[in-house]
Design a protein around this motif. Structure first.
Motif, PDB file in Angstrom:
ATOM      1  N   GLU A  29       0.837  -1.202   0.000  1.00  0.00           N
ATOM      2  CA  GLU A  29       0.000   0.000   0.000  1.00  0.00           C
ATOM      3  C   GLU A  29       0.878   1.260   0.000  1.00  0.00           C
ATOM      4  O   GLU A  29       0.622   2.197  -0.763  1.00  0.00           O
ATOM      5  CB  GLU A  29      -0.913  -0.013   1.226  1.00  0.00           C
ATOM      6  N   VAL A  30       1.909   1.270   0.830  1.00  0.00           N
ATOM      7  CA  VAL A  30       2.813   2.425   0.856  1.00  0.00           C
ATOM      8  C   VAL A  30       3.513   2.569  -0.490  1.00  0.00           C
ATOM      9  O   VAL A  30       3.648   3.679  -1.017  1.00  0.00           O
ATOM     10  CB  VAL A  30       3.839   2.312   2.007  1.00  0.00           C
ATOM     11  N   TRP A  31       3.958   1.446  -1.066  1.00  0.00           N
ATOM     12  CA  TRP A  31       4.631   1.467  -2.371  1.00  0.00           C
ATOM     13  C   TRP A  31       3.733   2.115  -3.417  1.00  0.00           C
ATOM     14  O   TRP A  31       4.165   2.969  -4.197  1.00  0.00           O
ATOM     15  CB  TRP A  31       5.008   0.049  -2.784  1.00  0.00           C
ATOM     16  N   GLU A  32       2.482   1.715  -3.440  1.00  0.00           N
ATOM     17  CA  GLU A  32       1.544   2.260  -4.418  1.00  0.00           C
ATOM     18  C   GLU A  32       1.282   3.745  -4.169  1.00  0.00           C
ATOM     19  O   GLU A  32       1.160   4.519  -5.113  1.00  0.00           O
ATOM     20  CB  GLU A  32       0.253   1.450  -4.406  1.00  0.00           C
ATOM     21  N   GLU A  33       1.216   4.144  -2.900  1.00  0.00           N
ATOM     22  CA  GLU A  33       1.021   5.563  -2.579  1.00  0.00           C
ATOM     23  C   GLU A  33       2.223   6.397  -3.015  1.00  0.00           C
ATOM     24  O   GLU A  33       2.062   7.526  -3.471  1.00  0.00           O
ATOM     25  CB  GLU A  33       0.788   5.740  -1.075  1.00  0.00           C
ATOM     26  N   LEU A  34       3.421   5.852  -2.860  1.00  0.00           N
ATOM     27  CA  LEU A  34       4.624   6.577  -3.255  1.00  0.00           C
ATOM     28  C   LEU A  34       4.659   6.808  -4.760  1.00  0.00           C
ATOM     29  O   LEU A  34       5.073   7.867  -5.222  1.00  0.00           O
ATOM     30  CB  LEU A  34       5.888   5.815  -2.835  1.00  0.00           C
ATOM     31  N   GLY A  35       4.270   5.807  -5.518  1.00  0.00           N
ATOM     32  CA  GLY A  35       4.265   5.924  -6.972  1.00  0.00           C
ATOM     33  C   GLY A  35       5.660   5.988  -7.563  1.00  0.00           C
ATOM     34  O   GLY A  35       6.669   5.993  -6.853  1.00  0.00           O
ATOM     35  N   GLU A  36       5.706   6.042  -8.865  1.00  0.00           N
ATOM     36  CA  GLU A  36       6.971   6.052  -9.612  1.00  0.00           C
ATOM     37  C   GLU A  36       7.851   7.247  -9.273  1.00  0.00           C
ATOM     38  O   GLU A  36       9.064   7.176  -9.370  1.00  0.00           O
ATOM     39  CB  GLU A  36       6.697   6.044 -11.118  1.00  0.00           C
ATOM     40  N   ASP A  37       7.237   8.360  -8.928  1.00  0.00           N
ATOM     41  CA  ASP A  37       8.002   9.579  -8.666  1.00  0.00           C
ATOM     42  C   ASP A  37       8.217   9.835  -7.180  1.00  0.00           C
ATOM     43  O   ASP A  37       8.629  10.925  -6.794  1.00  0.00           O
ATOM     44  CB  ASP A  37       7.296  10.786  -9.299  1.00  0.00           C
ATOM     45  N   ASP A  39       9.758   9.547  -3.282  1.00  0.00           N
ATOM     46  CA  ASP A  39      11.098   9.738  -2.738  1.00  0.00           C
ATOM     47  C   ASP A  39      11.913   8.453  -2.913  1.00  0.00           C
ATOM     48  O   ASP A  39      11.478   7.382  -2.511  1.00  0.00           O
ATOM     49  CB  ASP A  39      10.975  10.096  -1.250  1.00  0.00           C
ATOM     50  N   PRO A  40      13.104   8.566  -3.522  1.00  0.00           N
ATOM     51  CA  PRO A  40      13.895   7.361  -3.796  1.00  0.00           C
ATOM     52  C   PRO A  40      14.321   6.600  -2.541  1.00  0.00           C
ATOM     53  O   PRO A  40      14.364   5.372  -2.554  1.00  0.00           O
ATOM     54  CB  PRO A  40      15.111   7.867  -4.574  1.00  0.00           C
ATOM     55  N   VAL A  41      14.612   7.310  -1.468  1.00  0.00           N
ATOM     56  CA  VAL A  41      14.990   6.614  -0.236  1.00  0.00           C
ATOM     57  C   VAL A  41      13.804   5.813   0.287  1.00  0.00           C
ATOM     58  O   VAL A  41      13.941   4.643   0.666  1.00  0.00           O
ATOM     59  CB  VAL A  41      15.510   7.602   0.831  1.00  0.00           C
ATOM     60  N   GLN A  42      12.639   6.424   0.287  1.00  0.00           N
ATOM     61  CA  GLN A  42      11.448   5.722   0.766  1.00  0.00           C
ATOM     62  C   GLN A  42      11.120   4.528  -0.132  1.00  0.00           C
ATOM     63  O   GLN A  42      10.798   3.447   0.363  1.00  0.00           O
ATOM     64  CB  GLN A  42      10.269   6.682   0.846  1.00  0.00           C
ATOM     65  N   ARG A  43      11.216   4.731  -1.436  1.00  0.00           N
ATOM     66  CA  ARG A  43      10.946   3.621  -2.362  1.00  0.00           C
ATOM     67  C   ARG A  43      11.951   2.490  -2.135  1.00  0.00           C
ATOM     68  O   ARG A  43      11.587   1.316  -2.137  1.00  0.00           O
ATOM     69  CB  ARG A  43      11.002   4.115  -3.812  1.00  0.00           C
ATOM     70  N   CYS A  44      13.202   2.846  -1.928  1.00  0.00           N
ATOM     71  CA  CYS A  44      14.240   1.850  -1.683  1.00  0.00           C
ATOM     72  C   CYS A  44      13.934   1.064  -0.411  1.00  0.00           C
ATOM     73  O   CYS A  44      13.980  -0.171  -0.399  1.00  0.00           O
ATOM     74  CB  CYS A  44      15.600   2.529  -1.577  1.00  0.00           C
TER      75      CYS A  44
END
Length: 150
Positions: A29-37, A39-44
């Motif tokens: 769910e968090v991954w989808e909220e973050l989306g492609e754009d 924050d790179p640290v959060q996505r990582c």
């Protein structure tokens, strides 16, 4: 906002110790909220931990690849914070590749991980990563595709 997001991420990560499926749902769910754009640290961090709560090696490998891709996303400066993730990211990638039976790629990722060890302090975290490298290397030498104990 970023602090709230990281709190959500770490709350989901903590779920992994008691309910892997719940952790997967929360992190997804968090991954989808973050989306492609996002924050790179959060996505990582999200992808890195999503890999840890997968039941099959192929799914773990998919998320390990996403974690590394977040670090090397186009236009993202590889600052000291992101560089600090590299030994662990390459270690996890090596372990997932080993678990899928791709031993040659796993060995290559271990070599890359070792090349980034200079960013780690000689502390408990650094010791965990160095020990993890040794465990994956031993499993590779044994031809094992089994999940390693934590």
């Amino acid at each position: 906002m970023a602090d709230d997001r990281m709190a959500d991420i770490y709350a989901a990560v903590r779920l992994g110790g008691v309910d892997r499926a719940a952790a997967r749902r929360a992190l997804t769910e968090v991954w989808e909220e973050l989306g492609e754009d996002g924050d790179p640290v959060q996505r990582c961090v999200v992808a890195h931990h999503l890999a840890d709560v997968q039941d099959c090696a192929e799914d773990a490998l998919y998320w390990d690849q996403r974690a590394l891709a977040a670090v090397f996303a186009y236009g993202v400066p590889l600052d000291e914070g992101l560089r600090g993730f590299l030994p662990s990211l390459y270690l996890n990638l090596a372990d997932s590749q080993r678990r899928t039976g791709d031993f040659e790629s796993a060995r290559m990722q271990l070599t890359i991980a070792r090349g980034h060890l200079d960013v780690l302090a000689h502390d408990a975290y650094g010791d965990i990563i160095r020990s993890g490298l040794e465990h994956v290397e031993q499993a590779l030498a044994a031809g094992s595709t089994e999940r390693l104990s934590a």
